[in-house]
Design a protein around this motif. Structure first.
Motif, PDB file in Angstrom:
ATOM      1  N   ASN A  94     -41.437 -36.318   7.156  1.00 12.61           N
ATOM      2  CA  ASN A  94     -42.213 -36.122   5.750  1.00 12.61           C
ATOM      3  C   ASN A  94     -41.357 -37.164   4.701  1.00 12.61           C
ATOM      4  OD1 ASN A  94     -44.645 -35.194   4.447  1.00 12.61           O
ATOM      5  ND2 ASN A  94     -43.374 -34.255   2.973  1.00 12.61           N
ATOM      6  N   TYR A  95     -40.074 -37.159   4.365  1.00 18.06           N
ATOM      7  CA  TYR A  95     -39.197 -37.776   3.507  1.00 18.06           C
ATOM      8  C   TYR A  95     -39.571 -39.297   3.770  1.00 18.06           C
ATOM      9  CZ  TYR A  95     -35.230 -39.692   1.140  1.00 18.06           C
ATOM     10  OH  TYR A  95     -34.676 -40.749   0.349  1.00 18.06           O
ATOM     11  N   VAL A  96     -39.694 -39.841   5.187  1.00 16.59           N
ATOM     12  CA  VAL A  96     -39.889 -41.190   5.533  1.00 16.59           C
ATOM     13  C   VAL A  96     -41.184 -41.576   5.144  1.00 16.59           C
ATOM     14  CG1 VAL A  96     -39.900 -42.809   7.515  1.00 16.59           C
ATOM     15  CG2 VAL A  96     -38.076 -41.066   7.282  1.00 16.59           C
ATOM     16  N   LEU A  97     -42.265 -40.705   5.527  1.00 19.66           N
ATOM     17  CA  LEU A  97     -43.617 -41.132   5.262  1.00 19.66           C
ATOM     18  C   LEU A  97     -43.766 -40.905   3.810  1.00 19.66           C
ATOM     19  CD1 LEU A  97     -45.473 -38.730   7.866  1.00 19.66           C
ATOM     20  CD2 LEU A  97     -44.825 -41.159   8.009  1.00 19.66           C
ATOM     21  N   ASP A  98     -43.314 -40.268   3.042  1.00 17.17           N
ATOM     22  CA  ASP A  98     -43.527 -40.183   1.600  1.00 17.17           C
ATOM     23  C   ASP A  98     -42.985 -41.593   1.018  1.00 17.17           C
ATOM     24  OD1 ASP A  98     -44.605 -38.573  -0.418  1.00 17.17           O
ATOM     25  OD2 ASP A  98     -42.547 -38.048  -0.846  1.00 17.17           O
ATOM     26  N   LEU A  99     -41.720 -41.864   1.427  1.00 11.73           N
ATOM     27  CA  LEU A  99     -40.985 -43.085   0.802  1.00 11.73           C
ATOM     28  C   LEU A  99     -42.137 -44.379   1.170  1.00 11.73           C
ATOM     29  CD1 LEU A  99     -38.354 -43.141  -0.167  1.00 11.73           C
ATOM     30  CD2 LEU A  99     -37.070 -43.697   1.889  1.00 11.73           C
ATOM     31  N   VAL A 100     -42.533 -44.377   2.245  1.00 15.40           N
ATOM     32  CA  VAL A 100     -43.311 -45.535   2.742  1.00 15.40           C
ATOM     33  C   VAL A 100     -44.554 -45.437   1.807  1.00 15.40           C
ATOM     34  CG1 VAL A 100     -44.633 -46.799   4.496  1.00 15.40           C
ATOM     35  CG2 VAL A 100     -42.387 -45.621   4.725  1.00 15.40           C
ATOM     36  N   GLY A 101     -45.423 -44.252   1.936  1.00  9.30           N
ATOM     37  CA  GLY A 101     -46.306 -43.881   1.295  1.00  9.30           C
ATOM     38  C   GLY A 101     -46.596 -44.133  -0.426  1.00  9.30           C
ATOM     39  N   ALA A 109     -47.256 -32.639   0.063  1.00  7.22           N
ATOM     40  CA  ALA A 109     -45.896 -32.482   0.376  1.00  7.22           C
ATOM     41  C   ALA A 109     -45.114 -33.303   0.176  1.00  7.22           C
ATOM     42  CB  ALA A 109     -45.740 -31.799   1.712  1.00  7.22           C
ATOM     43  N   ARG A 110     -44.172 -33.439  -0.854  1.00  7.52           N
ATOM     44  CA  ARG A 110     -43.100 -34.476  -1.227  1.00  7.52           C
ATOM     45  C   ARG A 110     -41.842 -34.519  -0.467  1.00  7.52           C
ATOM     46  NH1 ARG A 110     -46.990 -36.544  -2.741  1.00  7.52           N
ATOM     47  NH2 ARG A 110     -48.108 -36.485  -4.776  1.00  7.52           N
ATOM     48  N   GLY A 111     -41.313 -35.553  -0.374  1.00 10.16           N
ATOM     49  CA  GLY A 111     -39.971 -35.502   0.191  1.00 10.16           C
ATOM     50  C   GLY A 111     -39.590 -34.786   1.467  1.00 10.16           C
ATOM     51  N   ILE A 134     -53.604 -22.596  12.281  1.00 11.99           N
ATOM     52  CA  ILE A 134     -52.236 -22.757  11.647  1.00 11.99           C
ATOM     53  C   ILE A 134     -52.201 -24.498  11.593  1.00 11.99           C
ATOM     54  CG2 ILE A 134     -49.836 -22.524  11.722  1.00 11.99           C
ATOM     55  CD1 ILE A 134     -50.235 -20.478  13.681  1.00 11.99           C
ATOM     56  N   ARG A 135     -51.732 -24.875  10.209  1.00 15.83           N
ATOM     57  CA  ARG A 135     -51.594 -26.359  10.092  1.00 15.83           C
ATOM     58  C   ARG A 135     -50.329 -26.449   9.030  1.00 15.83           C
ATOM     59  NH1 ARG A 135     -55.014 -30.325   7.083  1.00 15.83           N
ATOM     60  NH2 ARG A 135     -54.849 -28.730   5.282  1.00 15.83           N
ATOM     61  N   GLY A 136     -49.568 -27.561   9.530  1.00 15.35           N
ATOM     62  CA  GLY A 136     -48.449 -27.747   8.430  1.00 15.35           C
ATOM     63  C   GLY A 136     -47.856 -29.117   8.670  1.00 15.35           C
ATOM     64  N   ILE A 137     -46.983 -29.281   7.553  1.00 10.74           N
ATOM     65  CA  ILE A 137     -45.848 -30.241   7.632  1.00 10.74           C
ATOM     66  C   ILE A 137     -44.723 -29.438   7.762  1.00 10.74           C
ATOM     67  CG2 ILE A 137     -44.982 -32.002   6.090  1.00 10.74           C
ATOM     68  CD1 ILE A 137     -47.642 -32.500   6.359  1.00 10.74           C
ATOM     69  N   VAL A 138     -44.277 -29.618   9.193  1.00 10.28           N
ATOM     70  CA  VAL A 138     -42.996 -28.754   9.490  1.00 10.28           C
ATOM     71  C   VAL A 138     -41.824 -29.348   9.670  1.00 10.28           C
ATOM     72  CG1 VAL A 138     -44.592 -26.885  10.120  1.00 10.28           C
ATOM     73  CG2 VAL A 138     -43.830 -28.407  11.863  1.00 10.28           C
ATOM     74  N   ASN A 139     -41.780 -30.557   9.303  1.00 10.46           N
ATOM     75  CA  ASN A 139     -40.636 -31.427   9.639  1.00 10.46           C
ATOM     76  C   ASN A 139     -40.135 -32.376   8.262  1.00 10.46           C
ATOM     77  OD1 ASN A 139     -39.043 -34.140  10.488  1.00 10.46           O
ATOM     78  ND2 ASN A 139     -38.591 -32.517  11.748  1.00 10.46           N
ATOM     79  N   GLY A 140     -39.300 -31.747   7.669  1.00  8.38           N
ATOM     80  CA  GLY A 140     -38.841 -32.518   6.248  1.00  8.38           C
ATOM     81  C   GLY A 140     -38.345 -33.883   6.411  1.00  8.38           C
ATOM     82  N   SER A 141     -37.499 -34.094   7.522  1.00 14.00           N
ATOM     83  CA  SER A 141     -37.251 -35.720   7.574  1.00 14.00           C
ATOM     84  C   SER A 141     -38.396 -36.527   7.737  1.00 14.00           C
ATOM     85  CB  SER A 141     -36.351 -35.897   8.811  1.00 14.00           C
ATOM     86  OG  SER A 141     -35.779 -34.623   9.337  1.00 14.00           O
ATOM     87  N   LYS A 143     -49.571 -38.316   6.937  1.00 20.28           N
ATOM     88  CA  LYS A 143     -48.641 -37.145   7.257  1.00 20.28           C
ATOM     89  C   LYS A 143     -48.594 -36.991   8.664  1.00 20.28           C
ATOM     90  CE  LYS A 143     -47.588 -36.020   2.816  1.00 20.28           C
ATOM     91  NZ  LYS A 143     -46.580 -36.473   2.557  1.00 20.28           N
ATOM     92  N   LEU A 144     -47.367 -36.321   8.954  1.00 22.73           N
ATOM     93  CA  LEU A 144     -47.123 -35.926  10.499  1.00 22.73           C
ATOM     94  C   LEU A 144     -47.480 -34.424  10.573  1.00 22.73           C
ATOM     95  CD1 LEU A 144     -46.231 -36.679  13.214  1.00 22.73           C
ATOM     96  CD2 LEU A 144     -43.940 -35.550  12.697  1.00 22.73           C
ATOM     97  N   VAL A 145     -48.832 -34.066  11.100  1.00 24.76           N
ATOM     98  CA  VAL A 145     -49.251 -32.623  10.958  1.00 24.76           C
ATOM     99  C   VAL A 145     -49.258 -31.986  12.264  1.00 24.76           C
ATOM    100  CG1 VAL A 145     -51.500 -31.578  10.453  1.00 24.76           C
ATOM    101  CG2 VAL A 145     -50.981 -33.502   9.414  1.00 24.76           C
ATOM    102  N   ALA A 146     -48.730 -30.867  12.088  1.00 22.30           N
ATOM    103  CA  ALA A 146     -48.427 -30.014  13.395  1.00 22.30           C
ATOM    104  C   ALA A 146     -49.579 -28.756  13.333  1.00 22.30           C
ATOM    105  CB  ALA A 146     -47.146 -29.268  13.071  1.00 22.30           C
ATOM    106  N   SER A 147     -50.383 -28.686  14.197  1.00 19.67           N
ATOM    107  CA  SER A 147     -51.659 -27.581  14.114  1.00 19.67           C
ATOM    108  C   SER A 147     -51.649 -26.867  15.292  1.00 19.67           C
ATOM    109  CB  SER A 147     -52.741 -28.280  13.811  1.00 19.67           C
ATOM    110  OG  SER A 147     -53.193 -29.337  14.530  1.00 19.67           O
ATOM    111  N   ALA A 148     -52.339 -25.649  15.213  1.00 18.07           N
ATOM    112  CA  ALA A 148     -52.822 -25.030  16.285  1.00 18.07           C
ATOM    113  C   ALA A 148     -53.645 -23.764  16.393  1.00 18.07           C
ATOM    114  CB  ALA A 148     -51.445 -23.842  16.580  1.00 18.07           C
ATOM    115  N   GLU A 149     -54.832 -23.855  17.200  1.00 17.58           N
ATOM    116  CA  GLU A 149     -55.637 -22.930  17.299  1.00 17.58           C
ATOM    117  C   GLU A 149     -56.080 -22.210  18.516  1.00 17.58           C
ATOM    118  OE1 GLU A 149     -59.041 -24.628  15.163  1.00 17.58           O
ATOM    119  OE2 GLU A 149     -58.285 -26.503  15.700  1.00 17.58           O
ATOM    120  N   ARG A 150     -56.909 -21.421  18.766  1.00 18.48           N
ATOM    121  CA  ARG A 150     -57.263 -20.778  20.025  1.00 18.48           C
ATOM    122  C   ARG A 150     -58.596 -21.214  20.496  1.00 18.48           C
ATOM    123  NH1 ARG A 150     -55.951 -14.591  20.634  1.00 18.48           N
ATOM    124  NH2 ARG A 150     -55.468 -15.152  22.717  1.00 18.48           N
TER     125      ARG A 150
END
Ligand SMILES: NC(=O)c1ccc[n+]([C@@H]2O[C@H](COP(=O)([O-])OP(=O)(O)OC[C@H]3O[C@@H](n4cnc5c(N)ncnc54)[C@H](OP(=O)(O)O)[C@@H]3O)[C@@H](O)[C@H]2O)c1
Length: 329
Positions: free
Chosen positions: A167-174, A282-284, A158-165, A251-258
């Motif tokens: 991501n908004y900050v990172l997008d604004l800078v990037g 992923a924008r904003g 599992i891999r994702g951008i799971v926090n919108g706030s 990006k702030l990436v959350a991931s999980a595997e076994r």
């Protein structure tokens, strides 16, 4: 004398919290009663809405429904919806509802991530139900996909951008070149960040979500304390310049595997992703999650990870599910 089939008894719903999410849930239940009656197979009755301040008017919610006594309200309900947030009294209210065999719906990610095992055990012991689609990525129905749609497959990662706030900050800078500190300030002013932004900026919100997803995917404990977390609070403009030089996106990436012994390895960390990576796009405030499954291959879900109506969509889906589960008891 003719006999009439008796009308089904209403599904009694107690709403604990009437803020951003609770307000949207109440307005939907009151405004679209026919829709929910049809989905749940019987009328859905909103018993009341628990808030701290009953004197403050709430858009679309009659004041007669407001109460500052969540305990009394919850006691008479088939479905207890907890959208107050925080650990207490939310925790004890959920516990009490489960102990008397009620169905519980919650959007409280920190509570579910910390106490999920215990609360599931309590639900099983008392024939109750615990539903929390809204706790992970709000409107994006990832929990149902992991738990039900992919039940015949094996999720491997599992891999994702799971926090919108964040991501908004990172997008604004990037993308717009806004200095990092200014982007954090702007996100705060626009309401993207909580009054106390620590949970978002330090990655703790994302950690709770990936822990819940991992436990749901693999049915094994995924303790929150074992998620390796690095947030975005310590990033500097030099990190963004570095990402740009590499042609990548931070990006702030959350991931999980076994791993091979079955243990869950989960992390949240800022990563430089290639620009063509679906997560990099992923924008904003958008959330995106990629589930890698043995048979299905990659499955991606994209949508709003926050917001009153968006989170209410997931809560209300769980209310219908909970209503159907209550009817089966
Ligand atoms: N907002 C989102 O986009 C979002 C997304 C996903 C998940 N969630 C989760 O959903 C939950 C609710 O979030 P929210 O944004 O709706 O929060 P919120 O706007 O702060 O609303 C909280 C509500 O709970 C009430 N409340 C709090 N403590 C109470 C107490 N002790 N007794 C009675 N009422 C109490 C508040 O009453 P007053 O109105 O009188 O203060 C308020 O109505 C949280 O667990 C959050 O993590 C939110």
């Amino acid at each position: 004398m003719s006999t009439h089939p008796s009308a089904p008894s209403p599904l009694r719903v107690a709403l604990l919290g009437g803020g951003t999410v609770g307000g949207a849930v109440a307005r939907a239940l009151l405004g679209r009663a026919d829709h929910y009656a049809q989905r749940a197979g019987r009328p859905v009755q909103l018993l009341g809405v628990a808030v701290r301040d009953t004197g403050r008017p709430r858009e679309g919610i009659p004041t007669t429904l407001l109460t500052d006594d969540p305990r009394a309200l919850a006691e008479g309900a088939d479905v207890v919806v907890e959208v107050m947030g925080g650990s207490e009294p939310a925790g004890e209210l959920i516990e009490a509802a489960l102990r008397r065999g009620a169905q519980v719906v919650t959007a409280n990610k920190q509570l579910v991530a910390r106490r999920g095992e215990e609360l599931h055990a309590l639900a099983a012991e008392h024939g109750a139900g615990l539903h929390y689609e809204a706790a992970v990525m709000a409107a994006v129905p990832v929990m149902a996909v992991v738990r039900e749609s992919l039940a015949g497959d094996e999720v491997t990662r599992i891999r994702g951008i799971v926090n919108g706030s964040t991501n908004y900050v990172l997008d604004l800078v990037g993308r717009e070149g806004v200095p990092f500190a200014d982007a954090v300030r702007q996100a705060g002013e626009l309401g993207y960040l909580e009054a106390d932004p620590t949970e978002d900026l330090q990655g703790l919100d994302a950690a709770a979500k990936i822990a819940i997803l991992a436990r749901t995917a693999w049915g094994v404990p995924a303790p929150l304390e074992e998620v390796e977390v690095t947030g975005i609070a310590d990033l500097t403009d030099a990190d963004f310049a570095d990402a740009a030089r590499q042609g990548g996106v931070l990006k702030l990436v959350a991931s999980a595997e076994r791993d091979t012994d079955g243990r869950v390895r989960a992390s949240v960390r800022p990563l430089i992703l290639p620009a063509e990576d679906p997560l990099a796009q992923a924008r904003g405030g958008t959330n995106v999650v990629e589930l890698e499954a043995a048979l299905a291959g990659p499955v991606r879900l994209v949508g709003a990870g926050a917001g009153g109506d968006q989170t209410a969509s997931a809560v209300l889906g769980d209310v219908v599910r909970a209503g159907l589960a209550a009817a089966r008891r």
